[in-house]
Write a protein that holds these residues in place. Structure first.
Motif, PDB file in Angstrom:
ATOM      1  N   ILE A  40       0.840  -1.205   0.000  1.00 21.01           N
ATOM      2  CA  ILE A  40       0.000   0.000   0.000  1.00 21.01           C
ATOM      3  C   ILE A  40       0.873   1.251   0.000  1.00 21.01           C
ATOM      4  CG2 ILE A  40      -1.653   1.333   1.365  1.00 21.01           C
ATOM      5  CD1 ILE A  40      -2.745  -1.468   2.328  1.00 21.01           C
ATOM      6  N   ARG A  44       1.139   4.100  -2.949  1.00 21.44           N
ATOM      7  CA  ARG A  44       0.844   5.501  -2.652  1.00 21.44           C
ATOM      8  C   ARG A  44       2.017   6.404  -3.021  1.00 21.44           C
ATOM      9  NH1 ARG A  44       0.081   6.140   3.042  1.00 21.44           N
ATOM     10  NH2 ARG A  44      -0.563   8.253   2.580  1.00 21.44           N
ATOM     11  N   GLU A  49      -1.251   2.194  -9.440  1.00 20.29           N
ATOM     12  CA  GLU A  49      -2.429   1.366  -9.206  1.00 20.29           C
ATOM     13  C   GLU A  49      -2.000   0.177  -8.345  1.00 20.29           C
ATOM     14  OE1 GLU A  49      -4.771  -1.948 -11.826  1.00 20.29           O
ATOM     15  OE2 GLU A  49      -4.278  -0.066 -12.829  1.00 20.29           O
ATOM     16  N   ALA A  81      -6.349  -0.770   2.693  1.00 16.03           N
ATOM     17  CA  ALA A  81      -5.947   0.237   1.709  1.00 16.03           C
ATOM     18  C   ALA A  81      -6.918   1.416   1.709  1.00 16.03           C
ATOM     19  CB  ALA A  81      -5.857  -0.383   0.324  1.00 16.03           C
ATOM     20  N   TYR A  84      -6.178   4.161   3.962  1.00 11.38           N
ATOM     21  CA  TYR A  84      -5.098   5.029   3.475  1.00 11.38           C
ATOM     22  C   TYR A  84      -5.526   5.793   2.216  1.00 11.38           C
ATOM     23  CZ  TYR A  84      -1.750   2.580   6.493  1.00 11.38           C
ATOM     24  OH  TYR A  84      -1.069   2.067   7.566  1.00 11.38           O
ATOM     25  N   ASN A  85      -6.813   5.741   1.878  1.00 15.25           N
ATOM     26  CA  ASN A  85      -7.349   6.358   0.655  1.00 15.25           C
ATOM     27  C   ASN A  85      -6.693   5.805  -0.607  1.00 15.25           C
ATOM     28  OD1 ASN A  85      -9.248   8.034   1.944  1.00 15.25           O
ATOM     29  ND2 ASN A  85      -7.613   9.476   2.458  1.00 15.25           N
ATOM     30  N   GLN A  86      -6.350   4.535  -0.591  1.00 16.41           N
ATOM     31  CA  GLN A  86      -5.744   3.868  -1.749  1.00 16.41           C
ATOM     32  C   GLN A  86      -6.764   2.895  -2.323  1.00 16.41           C
ATOM     33  OE1 GLN A  86      -2.543   4.197  -3.168  1.00 16.41           O
ATOM     34  NE2 GLN A  86      -3.345   2.848  -4.747  1.00 16.41           N
ATOM     35  N   ARG A  87      -7.091   3.073  -3.585  1.00 16.30           N
ATOM     36  CA  ARG A  87      -8.007   2.146  -4.244  1.00 16.30           C
ATOM     37  C   ARG A  87      -7.260   0.892  -4.642  1.00 16.30           C
ATOM     38  NH1 ARG A  87     -11.608   5.473  -8.379  1.00 16.30           N
ATOM     39  NH2 ARG A  87     -10.344   4.167  -9.692  1.00 16.30           N
TER      40      ARG A  87
END
Length: 149
Positions: A40, A44, A49, A81, A84-87
């Motif tokens: 992750i 970031r 992606e 994820a 952590y605002n991770q798609r």
């Protein structure tokens, strides 16, 4: 042998930078939290992606429950994820785990995975992680640890 002597992430560079895709490969039915967070964070930092791929072996090889546990791990990584605002893109692969993950590897990609330092592969119990970081055509970030197995 060198991987067994370190406790920090090891980069095996093979591809090009910047990485456009970070592929976190799940080959077992439990969450390796340290490797998930590493994947992750790398995604970031590179603005890449993040794909979480579960390589589910056939039931006759690993048992019927492994596929369900691996899907649960994917969902746990997706929830982590999101904090952590991770798609995350989820990919389910079937068949030989090493072959399936290698089929997902490409240039401009980073494969992130854990490595059990205490595991000793044998002909009857090969080590998919070791096989992957030796054969992957892309760069590989490996987190060695002294976990179980």
């Amino acid at each position: 042998d060198r991987m067994r002597k370190v406790d920090s992430p090891v980069l095996i560079p093979r591809g090009s930078i910047p990485y456009r895709r970070v592929l976190y490969a799940i080959t077992e039915g439990h969450l390796d939290l340290d490797v998930a967070i590493l994947a992750i964070d790398v995604a970031r930092n590179f603005g890449a992606e993040l794909t979480v791929a579960a390589a589910i072996p056939p039931d006759f090889v690993a048992g019927a429950g492994l596929g369900g546990r691996m899907r649960e791990v994917q969902q746990e990584v997706k929830r982590l994820a999101a904090s952590y605002n991770q798609r995350v893109a989820l990919v389910e692969l079937s068949g030989n785990p090493v072959r399936a993950i290698l089929g997902e590897c490409g240039p401009e990609q980073l494969l992130v995975m854990g490595y059990h330092k205490n595991r000793r592969p044998s002909p009857s119990r090969p080590d998919p992680e070791q096989n992957l970081f030796h054969r992957a055509p892309c760069s590989v970030l490996v987190l060695p640890h002294s976990g179980c197995c």
